[in-house]
Write an enzyme that holds these catalytic residues in place. Sequence first.
Site, PDB file in Angstrom:
ATOM      1  CG  PHE A  81      -1.972  -0.934   1.348  1.00 37.09           C
ATOM      2  CD1 PHE A  81      -1.907  -2.036   2.200  1.00 37.09           C
ATOM      3  CD2 PHE A  81      -3.114  -0.763   0.571  1.00 37.09           C
ATOM      4  CE1 PHE A  81      -2.954  -2.949   2.284  1.00 37.09           C
ATOM      5  CE2 PHE A  81      -4.161  -1.683   0.649  1.00 37.09           C
ATOM      6  CZ  PHE A  81      -4.078  -2.767   1.505  1.00 37.09           C
ATOM      7  CE  LYS A  85      -4.151   8.749   0.648  1.00 39.46           C
ATOM      8  NZ  LYS A  85      -5.503   9.258   0.661  1.00 39.46           N
ATOM      9  CG  ASN A 100       7.342   7.086  -1.776  1.00 37.54           C
ATOM     10  OD1 ASN A 100       8.070   6.777  -0.841  1.00 37.54           O
ATOM     11  ND2 ASN A 100       6.063   6.769  -1.813  1.00 37.54           N
ATOM     12  CB  SER A 125      -5.307   4.068  -8.710  1.00 38.90           C
ATOM     13  OG  SER A 125      -6.179   5.129  -9.043  1.00 38.90           O
ATOM     14  CE1 TYR A 150      -3.471   7.941  -7.868  1.00 38.55           C
ATOM     15  CE2 TYR A 150      -1.669   7.583  -6.323  1.00 38.55           C
ATOM     16  CZ  TYR A 150      -2.930   7.247  -6.811  1.00 38.55           C
ATOM     17  OH  TYR A 150      -3.629   6.204  -6.246  1.00 38.55           O
ATOM     18  CE  LYS A 154      -0.907   3.921  -6.710  1.00 38.05           C
ATOM     19  NZ  LYS A 154      -0.359   3.033  -5.656  1.00 38.05           N
ATOM     20  CG  PHE A 179     -13.328   2.358  -9.480  1.00 39.46           C
ATOM     21  CD1 PHE A 179     -12.658   1.160  -9.717  1.00 39.46           C
ATOM     22  CD2 PHE A 179     -13.710   3.135 -10.566  1.00 39.46           C
ATOM     23  CE1 PHE A 179     -12.393   0.732 -11.028  1.00 39.46           C
ATOM     24  CE2 PHE A 179     -13.449   2.708 -11.880  1.00 39.46           C
ATOM     25  CZ  PHE A 179     -12.794   1.511 -12.103  1.00 39.46           C
ATOM     26  CB  VAL A 218     -20.694  21.267  -6.313  1.00 40.02           C
ATOM     27  CG1 VAL A 218     -20.900  20.286  -7.476  1.00 40.02           C
ATOM     28  CG2 VAL A 218     -21.425  20.799  -5.068  1.00 40.02           C
TER      29      VAL A 218
HETATM   30  C1  WQD Z   1     -14.773  13.007  -6.441  1.00 47.41           C
HETATM   31  C2  WQD Z   1     -15.760  13.949  -7.107  1.00 47.41           C
HETATM   32  C3  WQD Z   1     -14.844  16.050  -7.819  1.00 47.41           C
HETATM   33  C4  WQD Z   1     -14.063  17.549  -3.785  1.00 47.41           C
HETATM   34  C5  WQD Z   1      -9.751  10.159  -6.101  1.00 47.41           C
HETATM   35  C6  WQD Z   1      -8.301  10.182  -5.862  1.00 47.41           C
HETATM   36  C7  WQD Z   1      -7.589   9.327  -6.874  1.00 47.41           C
HETATM   37  C8  WQD Z   1      -8.188   7.931  -6.920  1.00 47.41           C
HETATM   38  C9  WQD Z   1      -9.680   7.991  -7.120  1.00 47.41           C
HETATM   39  C10 WQD Z   1      -6.898   6.350  -5.641  1.00 47.41           C
HETATM   40  C11 WQD Z   1     -15.141  14.648  -8.315  1.00 47.41           C
HETATM   41  C12 WQD Z   1     -15.912  16.246  -6.734  1.00 47.41           C
HETATM   42  C13 WQD Z   1     -14.433  16.739  -4.847  1.00 47.41           C
HETATM   43  C14 WQD Z   1     -14.757  18.773  -3.559  1.00 47.41           C
HETATM   44  C15 WQD Z   1     -16.173  18.304  -5.422  1.00 47.41           C
HETATM   45  N1  WQD Z   1      -7.901   7.217  -5.728  1.00 47.41           N
HETATM   46  N2  WQD Z   1     -15.478  17.124  -5.638  1.00 47.41           N
HETATM   47  N3  WQD Z   1     -15.785  19.103  -4.396  1.00 47.41           N
HETATM   48  O1  WQD Z   1     -10.970  12.952  -8.022  1.00 47.41           O
HETATM   49  O2  WQD Z   1     -12.397  10.885  -8.284  1.00 47.41           O
HETATM   50  O3  WQD Z   1     -10.095  10.751  -7.329  1.00 47.41           O
HETATM   51  O4  WQD Z   1     -10.209   8.835  -6.066  1.00 47.41           O
HETATM   52  O5  WQD Z   1      -6.095   6.086  -6.434  1.00 47.41           O
HETATM   53  O6  WQD Z   1      -6.253   9.251  -6.470  1.00 47.41           O
HETATM   54  O7  WQD Z   1      -7.901  11.528  -6.015  1.00 47.41           O
HETATM   55  O8  WQD Z   1     -12.003  11.806  -6.024  1.00 47.41           O
HETATM   56  O9  WQD Z   1     -13.078  12.669  -3.992  1.00 47.41           O
HETATM   57  O10 WQD Z   1     -11.369  14.124  -5.180  1.00 47.41           O
HETATM   58  O11 WQD Z   1     -13.588  13.760  -6.220  1.00 47.41           O
HETATM   59  O12 WQD Z   1     -17.114  18.619  -6.165  1.00 47.41           O
HETATM   60  O13 WQD Z   1     -14.449  19.559  -2.615  1.00 47.41           O
HETATM   61  O14 WQD Z   1     -16.130  14.962  -6.193  1.00 47.41           O
HETATM   62  O15 WQD Z   1     -15.014  17.020  -8.844  1.00 47.41           O
HETATM   63  O16 WQD Z   1     -16.120  14.701  -9.283  1.00 47.41           O
HETATM   64  P1  WQD Z   1     -11.406  11.641  -7.503  1.00 47.41           P
HETATM   65  P2  WQD Z   1     -12.459  13.135  -5.270  1.00 47.41           P
END
Ligand code: WQD
Length: 339
Positions: A81, A85, A100, A125, A150, A154, A179, A218
């Site tokens: 792990f 990230k 890293n 990922s 990042y 991966k 996911f 959002v």
């Molecule tokens: C989810 C949705 C944003 C914050 C993450 C990790 C990535 C991978 C997958 C492991 C998006 C929206 C977010 C906010 C928002 N994980 N959002 N306001 O970007 O899908 O990716 O999970 O490998 O490394 O970064 O996840 O939670 O950042 O965003 O509207 O304040 O929520 O636009 O649609 P993301 P997230």
Amino acid sequence: MKTVLVTGGAGYIGSHAVVELTTAGYRPIIIDNFSNSNERVIGQIESIVGSKIPTYKGNFQDKKLINKIFSAEKVVGVIHFAAHKSVAESVKQPLEYYENNVAGLISLLEVMELTDIDNLVFSSSCTVYGEADKFPITEDSPMKPATSPYGTTKQICETIIKDTTQASKKLKAMSLRYFNPIGAHASALIGELPHGTPANLVPFITEVAAGIRKELTVFGNDYPTPDGTNIRDYIHVVDLAHAHVKAVGFLLKQKPAFYDVVNIGTGRGSSVMEVIRSFEKTTGVKVPYRIGPRRPGDAVSYFASATKAKEVINWQSGHTLAQSLKDAWLWQETLKKKS
Ligand code: WQD
């Protein structure tokens, strides 16, 4: 009892995997430098499982330390792990991420080869798919250019592992493509510990709901989706942890040089607005939000085909979005009480 080395075992996903491995009868041992986790987590894990978890404080890239662990413990496999990230941070510090995540993996594989540790489960990922355009995303979807260093680390790591399994004739490995992990253990003793302002949606929502932050932004509601906000596959972290237990058990039965990749998602997509509404309905707590501009690099929609995970490692997610959000909220409330 089969001993499994868990690198980054004090982290968000690692700690939940250590709990599920112990519950499943494995003997997990942790190596963690606590750079992105808290040493207190070890005690919390032990409270949940009711037994001590052998823990080595250090860097998984420290070959001497890894060698010492492999000589002292009869390790049957490694779940890797430990990695940086943050998508945003990787854009600012690519070299740190390549060093890293990629060089670190190479160092780990070299020691595994020397010490005949032949089983590796790798934390990959969904970001390896880049800008996917077919949904649900299956494992044979192409690896398009990743949208961040990042994601590229991966992709490179998966290729390194695949090539090494084929060359070594001994090593067996699986890459689990996560996911969006959310939620926390039902005990609320372990969970996500964001450093500073959460980058991810669900911890940001729980901090707004807890009054730690004023409102959620959002990131855009003009996407080509039913409600204009983008879609993700949110998976409960305990279900994700279970997938690692299943993957280890499956891998131990495979022939040498085995390699495969599996998506770990629910198979269901949820929009940002659906997450907000589900959180409010489940917890009864309002989430003030405003619509802001799109976040650069965000894909419109991302959700997994979970068919192969069921067929290959006999795993499927077991929590609904609402249950995951409730557990995330219970964890946030515990954190708030501690602070
Ligand atoms: C989810 C949705 C944003 C914050 C993450 C990790 C990535 C991978 C997958 C492991 C998006 C929206 C977010 C906010 C928002 N994980 N959002 N306001 O970007 O899908 O990716 O999970 O490998 O490394 O970064 O996840 O939670 O950042 O965003 O509207 O304040 O929520 O636009 O649609 P993301 P997230």
